[in-house]
Design a protein around this motif. Structure first.
Motif, PDB file in Angstrom:
ATOM      1  N   VAL A 324       0.852  -1.184   0.000  1.00 22.98           N
ATOM      2  CA  VAL A 324       0.000   0.000   0.000  1.00 22.98           C
ATOM      3  C   VAL A 324       0.891   1.238   0.000  1.00 22.98           C
ATOM      4  O   VAL A 324       2.106   1.170   0.197  1.00 22.98           O
ATOM      5  CB  VAL A 324      -0.936   0.005   1.229  1.00 22.98           C
ATOM      6  CG1 VAL A 324      -1.808  -1.223   1.235  1.00 22.98           C
ATOM      7  CG2 VAL A 324      -0.131   0.073   2.520  1.00 22.98           C
ATOM      8  N   SER A 325       0.292   2.391  -0.243  1.00 16.47           N
ATOM      9  CA  SER A 325       1.059   3.637  -0.294  1.00 16.47           C
ATOM     10  C   SER A 325       1.757   3.919   1.032  1.00 16.47           C
ATOM     11  O   SER A 325       1.280   3.519   2.103  1.00 16.47           O
ATOM     12  CB  SER A 325       0.134   4.799  -0.646  1.00 16.47           C
ATOM     13  OG  SER A 325      -0.363   4.665  -1.960  1.00 16.47           O
ATOM     14  N   ASP A 326       2.874   4.633   0.940  1.00 15.52           N
ATOM     15  CA  ASP A 326       3.621   4.988   2.143  1.00 15.52           C
ATOM     16  C   ASP A 326       2.849   5.930   3.046  1.00 15.52           C
ATOM     17  O   ASP A 326       3.221   6.123   4.208  1.00 15.52           O
ATOM     18  CB  ASP A 326       4.967   5.633   1.757  1.00 15.52           C
ATOM     19  CG  ASP A 326       5.927   4.623   1.148  1.00 15.52           C
ATOM     20  OD1 ASP A 326       5.642   3.423   1.265  1.00 15.52           O
ATOM     21  OD2 ASP A 326       6.932   5.050   0.555  1.00 15.52           O
ATOM     22  N   GLU A 327       1.773   6.536   2.522  1.00 19.48           N
ATOM     23  CA  GLU A 327       0.975   7.440   3.372  1.00 19.48           C
ATOM     24  C   GLU A 327       0.177   6.665   4.420  1.00 19.48           C
ATOM     25  O   GLU A 327      -0.318   7.244   5.375  1.00 19.48           O
ATOM     26  CB  GLU A 327       0.035   8.273   2.505  1.00 19.48           C
ATOM     27  CG  GLU A 327      -0.941   7.445   1.680  1.00 19.48           C
ATOM     28  CD  GLU A 327      -1.821   8.314   0.805  1.00 19.48           C
ATOM     29  OE1 GLU A 327      -2.415   9.264   1.342  1.00 19.48           O
ATOM     30  OE2 GLU A 327      -1.915   8.034  -0.402  1.00 19.48           O
ATOM     31  N   PHE A 328       0.038   5.339   4.247  1.00 26.45           N
ATOM     32  CA  PHE A 328      -0.693   4.517   5.206  1.00 26.45           C
ATOM     33  C   PHE A 328       0.284   3.721   6.066  1.00 26.45           C
ATOM     34  O   PHE A 328       0.217   2.503   6.136  1.00 26.45           O
ATOM     35  CB  PHE A 328      -1.650   3.577   4.470  1.00 26.45           C
ATOM     36  CG  PHE A 328      -2.666   4.284   3.619  1.00 26.45           C
ATOM     37  CD1 PHE A 328      -3.677   5.038   4.192  1.00 26.45           C
ATOM     38  CD2 PHE A 328      -2.593   4.213   2.239  1.00 26.45           C
ATOM     39  CE1 PHE A 328      -4.606   5.696   3.408  1.00 26.45           C
ATOM     40  CE2 PHE A 328      -3.515   4.871   1.440  1.00 26.45           C
ATOM     41  CZ  PHE A 328      -4.513   5.623   2.029  1.00 26.45           C
ATOM     42  N   THR A 329       1.251   4.396   6.690  1.00 26.80           N
ATOM     43  CA  THR A 329       2.230   3.750   7.557  1.00 26.80           C
ATOM     44  C   THR A 329       2.117   4.308   8.968  1.00 26.80           C
ATOM     45  O   THR A 329       1.846   5.503   9.157  1.00 26.80           O
ATOM     46  CB  THR A 329       3.669   3.949   7.040  1.00 26.80           C
ATOM     47  OG1 THR A 329       3.901   5.350   6.821  1.00 26.80           O
ATOM     48  CG2 THR A 329       3.895   3.190   5.751  1.00 26.80           C
ATOM     49  N   VAL A 330       2.332   3.445   9.944  1.00 19.66           N
ATOM     50  CA  VAL A 330       2.287   3.836  11.354  1.00 19.66           C
ATOM     51  C   VAL A 330       3.506   3.238  12.056  1.00 19.66           C
ATOM     52  O   VAL A 330       4.055   2.227  11.607  1.00 19.66           O
ATOM     53  CB  VAL A 330       0.991   3.347  12.037  1.00 19.66           C
ATOM     54  CG1 VAL A 330      -0.221   4.067  11.484  1.00 19.66           C
ATOM     55  CG2 VAL A 330       0.834   1.846  11.862  1.00 19.66           C
ATOM     56  N   PRO A 331       3.953   3.836  13.167  1.00 18.61           N
ATOM     57  CA  PRO A 331       5.136   3.324  13.863  1.00 18.61           C
ATOM     58  C   PRO A 331       4.798   2.190  14.825  1.00 18.61           C
ATOM     59  O   PRO A 331       3.850   2.283  15.611  1.00 18.61           O
ATOM     60  CB  PRO A 331       5.644   4.560  14.627  1.00 18.61           C
ATOM     61  CG  PRO A 331       4.419   5.384  14.878  1.00 18.61           C
ATOM     62  CD  PRO A 331       3.513   5.143  13.711  1.00 18.61           C
ATOM     63  N   LEU A 332       5.574   1.098  14.748  1.00 18.85           N
ATOM     64  CA  LEU A 332       5.477  -0.026  15.678  1.00 18.85           C
ATOM     65  C   LEU A 332       6.886  -0.452  16.057  1.00 18.85           C
ATOM     66  O   LEU A 332       7.766  -0.526  15.195  1.00 18.85           O
ATOM     67  CB  LEU A 332       4.736  -1.211  15.052  1.00 18.85           C
ATOM     68  CG  LEU A 332       3.220  -1.096  14.862  1.00 18.85           C
ATOM     69  CD1 LEU A 332       2.681  -2.332  14.166  1.00 18.85           C
ATOM     70  CD2 LEU A 332       2.525  -0.904  16.198  1.00 18.85           C
ATOM     71  N   CYS A 333       7.110  -0.749  17.338  1.00 22.20           N
ATOM     72  CA  CYS A 333       8.405  -1.272  17.750  1.00 22.20           C
ATOM     73  C   CYS A 333       8.591  -2.659  17.140  1.00 22.20           C
ATOM     74  O   CYS A 333       7.647  -3.280  16.641  1.00 22.20           O
ATOM     75  CB  CYS A 333       8.517  -1.320  19.277  1.00 22.20           C
ATOM     76  SG  CYS A 333       7.414  -2.539  20.034  1.00 22.20           S
TER      77      CYS A 333
END
Length: 383
Positions: A324-333
């Motif tokens: 998916v597009s990089d605009e739909f990224t979130v931070p996870l450890c």
């Protein structure tokens, strides 16, 4: 995370004496790391068991009046199981470390929780006392060999820049063989209708598609996307309902006369319906700068850093070999990122964590520094 008592002079001196006598346990077991990529071989390494390490650590530390204690606890916020490893000295001084082990739901599978706990106990204890219990995997593909003699120096001559290569990429077929493989893949794809069958076909045929020339690969990808769009009946249903409602507003006689008097208009309406049923997929945005920005944010679950930029898979329809597009990224450890992939069902995992990732991803994309850079570039062009 490591903690210690306010004063550590006595335990530090005792631990230093103990480390002079500590030895690495014998590595008698072999572990295998399975590669997720078909062209990459599995890797193996040797490691020592927890029991053999405990025998060495207890015997040596007890001579310096140091006790080893390992306990578990459940974190209230996330429900994650943590392991606490404590070194306690007879003077009352202590040193401890805290390590996340697994999610609380793994308690329902005792064998899985036990394996994770044994793994964590071995790593935490060996790291705290300063011994190694497994092979070094910094360079697993390097084999120790005597250094080769230096090559004789020659006068440099101008050379053409080397062709850029893609790692693990199979060579492209010639035009004739590429056409034959394209026909074979399209014949295999034609009878498939269910989404699960299409995804299984994509996983099996993606390495073959990468060997096609660009024109043939594009034909296969377009055919796959059309099949996948047809299987997504939930997304197409609102369009069908709208068309059905508009037809009901007309009388049967009006419909018959429209088809008889103006067949070209009916043909254009069918084309419009096809356009509505299979809309063109929007471009998928890529930005390394935004991914670095997301990785600098704290984990959405435990608020720790650093983080991995995770792509929310259900934000866009699935496509052949594309994220998916990089605009739909979130931070996870790293721990929660791996836990999400082990879960398999991403929507269920986010529901268990009680977090809505898509609104957070949109806020991160809106506040990303890439927009500031583009605005500066636009202002410079206007000047």
């Amino acid at each position: 995370m490591a903690c210690a008592s306010s004063v550590t002079g006595a335990i530090a001196a005792a631990l230093a004496k103990a480390q002079a006598d500590l030895t690495n346990p014998e590595k008698t077991l072999i572990a295998t790391i399975r590669s997720p990529f078909p062209r990459e071989r599995d890797r193996t390494f040797r490691y020592a068991s927890l029991a053999s390490g405990l025998d060495i650590v207890r015997k040596t530390l007890s001579q310096q009046e140091i006790a080893t204690i390992q306990t578990t606890r459940t974190e209230q916020g996330t429900g994650q199981i943590h392991l606490t490893t404590l070194l306690a000295h007879s003077s009352g001084e202590w040193i401890s470390s805290d390590l996340p082990v697994c999610a609380g739901k793994d308690v329902e599978a005792p064998h899985r929780m036990g394996a994770a706990l044994t793994y964590a106990r071995r790593y935490a204890l060996f790291a705290l006392v300063g011994i190694a219990g497994e092979d070094d995997l910094d360079a697993p593909d390097k084999i120790a060999a005597p250094p080769s003699p230096p090559e004789p120096r020659t006068t440099p001559t101008p050379k053409a820049p080397p062709a850029r290569s893609i790692p693990n990429r199979s060579p492209l077929l010639n035009q004739e063989r590429s056409g034959e493989l394209r026909t074979q893949l399209l014949d295999q794809l034609a009878p498939l209708d269910a989404e699960d069958d299409l995804l299984s076909w994509a996983k099996a045929c993606l390495p073959l598609k990468s060997t096609l020339i660009e024109a043939d690969a594009r034909l296969v990808e377009v055919a796959y996307q059309e099949k996948l769009a047809k299987s997504a009946t939930i997304e197409i249903a609102p369009v069908e309902i709208q068309l059905r409602t508009s037809r009901q507003d007309k009388s049967k006689e009006g419909l018959l006369s429209a088809k008889t008097d103006n067949p070209s208009e009916d043909h254009r309406s069918s084309e419009a319906q096809g356009h509505l049923a299979f809309p063109k997929e929007p471009p998928r945005k890529r930005s390394k700068a935004h991914l670095l920005f997301v990785s600098a944010q704290p984990c959405l679950i435990c608020k720790q850093t650093p983080s991995d930029p995770h792509h929310v898979k259900f934000a866009q329809p699935r496509a052949l070999g594309r994220k998916v597009s990089d605009e739909f990224t979130v931070p996870l450890c790293r721990a929660h990122h791996q836990q999400l992939h082990r879960k398999g069902n991403e929507k269920a995992w986010w529901s268990d964590m009680q977090v809505a990732p898509l609104p957070i991803a949109k806020k991160l994309w809106a506040s990303s520094p890439i927009h500031a850079v583009s605005e500066r570039c636009a202002s410079v062009q206007n000047i």
